[in-house]
Design an enzyme around this catalytic site. Sequence first.
Site, PDB file in Angstrom:
ATOM      1  N   GLU A  33       1.671   7.476   3.430  1.00  0.00           N
ATOM      2  CA  GLU A  33       0.721   6.896   3.601  1.00  0.00           C
ATOM      3  C   GLU A  33       0.600   5.337   4.314  1.00  0.00           C
ATOM      4  OE1 GLU A  33      -3.713   6.770   2.901  1.00  0.00           O
ATOM      5  OE2 GLU A  33      -2.145   8.314   2.656  1.00  0.00           O
ATOM      6  N   ASP A  34       1.594   4.511   4.211  1.00  0.00           N
ATOM      7  CA  ASP A  34       1.703   3.404   4.644  1.00  0.00           C
ATOM      8  C   ASP A  34       2.782   3.099   5.456  1.00  0.00           C
ATOM      9  OD1 ASP A  34      -0.572   2.618   3.003  1.00  0.00           O
ATOM     10  OD2 ASP A  34       0.854   2.459   1.070  1.00  0.00           O
TER      11      ASP A  34
END
Length: 720
Positions: A78-79
Site C-alpha cells: 500500500e505504501d
Amino acid sequence: MINNSYKTLAEILEKNREKYDLELIGRAYKIAEAAHSGQKRHSGEPYINHTIEAAITLAEFGADTATVSAGLLHDVPEDTAITLEQIEKEFGKEIAFLVEGVTKLGKIRYPKHAEETASGAQALYIENLRKMFFATAKDIRVILIKLADRLHNMQTLQFIPKEKQKRIALETLEIYAPVAHRLGMGHIKGELEDLAFPIIRPEEFTNLQKKLSAILSERKIELKNFEKIIKKILAHDHIPSINIHGRIKHMWSLWKKLNKPEYGNDLNKIYDLLAIRIIVPKVGDIYAAMGSIHQHYRPLTGLVKDYLATPKPNGYRSLHSTVFGPQKRPVEIQIRTEEMHRDAEFGIAAHWVYAESDKPKEGAKLKSHHLLWLKQLEDWQKKIKGPEDFWENLKIDFFQNRIFALTPKGDVLDLPEGATPIDFAYSVHSALGHRMTGVLINNKISPITTKLKNGDIIEIMASKKPAGPKQDWINFTKTTIARHAIHQWFQAQSKDKHKILGKKSLELELLGAKLPAPDSWTRTQIAKVCDKFHRKDINDLYVGVGRADINPRTVIKTLFPEIFEEEVRKKKRTPAFIPKKTDELLITKAKCCKPRESDNVAGYISGAARGIIAHQDHCKNLRRNKNASQILRLGWRGADLKIITPITISICGKNRVGLLNDITALLAKENINIEDINVVQIKDKIAKIAISLGIADLDELQNLTSLIRQIPDVRDAKRE
C-alpha cells in the site's frame, strides 16, 4: 543497527523458537525495513516501528510464522514500491494472501466527518461493516492482523489531526471493538474501546475520570489487601492458585453500564467496578476456591454467575461471585483456569471450527461442518502442539456454512446458509414473522423465498395486524426458530378447527343415540366428563375429540352408561347376529350425484335427523344445502364411508435409502390418503418426518402408528 522494537519481537519469538521459522520472519523484517526506509509516522518515529508493534501483538496472540511475517509486511504494497506479486514470489501465496486481505481492509474508510454516521452516511457504515465481516474474512488471520494494526494505530492516535482522530476512533468503536468481542478477545476489545472513548466522548470521559479518581486510590489499596487475605484463605485450605490479581472495569464498559436506567449513573450500584481474578490449575479448584471464599465472605443474593455451566455466547468461561469484602463493600470474585483466562483475553482460540485441509489460493477453507457463531469446541490445545502446527493443518473459514444479514439499522443476524427472509423475520421476532407481507433485499422488492447472501440488507414489510404465515412457508425455512413459530401458529389455528370438528363428531354420535346435544348438558355433566378426560373445559374436550385423542363414544359412555348396558344386553340375547358397524352413524349417499368408491366425498349433517348425507365433493347440491357451513370431510374405508379427520403423525427413524418409500407403501396398502409430507429434520443420521393424513377414527390411528413402528429402522411414530 537493529531496531529496539524488533529486539522486543525477537525476544518473544526466541522463547518459542521451535514453533517459528525465525529466518523467514527475519527476512520479512529486512524487506519491510528497506521498503519503509525514510518513511516517518505522524509521531516522527520510523514507520517500520508500527509494523513491528503489530507483529509483537500477533506474537503475543500466539500467531504462526505466516501471520507474524504478514504483520511485518502488511503496509508494504500500500505504501511502498514493492508489489504484492513480489511478496508472493519472495514469501509464497499464503503470506501474500494475508497481506492482500489486510490491504483490502485498509481501503475501507469511514465518512470524513464522524457525525455523518448518525445521518446520511449510515449506508456507508453498514457497507463498511459488511465488508469487514464478509468480503475479506475468508481467513480469520486477516482479521487478527487488522486488529493488531488498529490497536497500535489507536495507541498513537494523538499525533494525527483531530478530525481524523474522530473518524478512526468511531470506526474502531463501531466495527473493530465489536469484532474483537465476537471473537471473545476481551483484552483487545476493552483496550480499543478505552482508547476511543476520550476521543468520541471527551466530556463524558473526563467526568467519569474525575468520579473514579475520587474513590479509586482508596479502593485500590482495599483491593490489594483483599488479594492478600484470599491468598491466605486458599493456602490454609490447601487450594492451589497460579495467580491472584485485581482488575478495574474498563472505562467505556463502565460508562455504558452507568447509563443504563437501572444504575442511574451511580457508581455505588456497580458491583463489578473492582474485581479479583483467581487463576487456578484445574476446573475442580474453581469451585473449591469459591466455596472457601464464601465461608469467610457472604455472597450477594443472585450475583453468583456460573459461566462454566453456561458459557457466554462468545465462549467466555469463568465462575463469578460478588461478595461483601473486608470493608463491607461489594467486590466481584472471578475464578478460572489458566486456559480459560487466556481464552478470555485472546478468545479466538476457544472458538475455532477446524478441520484438516489443503492450502487453497484464497486462504483456508473448511470441510463441511456447521458453524455456529463463535461455537465453543473441545480443548483444542490438547490436540495442537503449537501455533505452526495449528495454522499449518487446522485452517479456519470464519463463516463456514453461515451467512450474516443486516437490518436497515446495521444490526447483524447470524443465519444458516440457505436461509430466507422468512428466517430473518422470525429471527428478529415471531410477531414480525406473523405480520410479514413482503421484503426488500438491498432496497429491491424480492420474493420472501429468496435465499439470502452474505451482507444482504433486509427490510421486512409487515401489516399492522398479524395475518399469519402461509402453510408452505415451512418449506422455505432453515432455522428452528422460524419452523417452530410457524408450527405454533398453525397449531393454534388447528385447535379452533379441531374444536369445531370435535363438537360436530360428538353431536353426530349423540344424534345417532337420540341423546341430548352438549349445549343442553348441565354443569355437573360437563364437569364430570372434563374431569374424566383431564380437560379444562368443554371446548378443550371438543379439541380432544377433534384430534382423535378422545373417542366420542367413550364420552357418551361416561355420561350415559345405560345406553351401552342396553347394547350389551341385546348382544347377549342374540349372540348369532352382531351388527357389522355398531359404532357408525348412518351415512346416506346422495341420489343426485351417487358417490362411488374412489370418488372424493364430503357430507353434511342432515336437518331431518337422517345422519350424514354424502355427496361427491364437486356436487352443486352439496354447496347449495342450508347446512353447507357444516360440511364434513368423508373418506372411503372399503365400501363404507367415514368422517375423516386430518392428523399429523411424527415419525423418527434412521436416515436410510428407502425409508420414506416403505412408509408411503404401507399407507397406500392401508388405503390412507397422504395430504402432506415433510422431512422436518435430518441430524446425526436420524430423520424426522411429519406426515399429514386423513384418519377415520381413533382405532385406525392407533393401528396405523403401530404398523409404522414395525417398519425396519423406524424408532417411533406418534401423533403430533
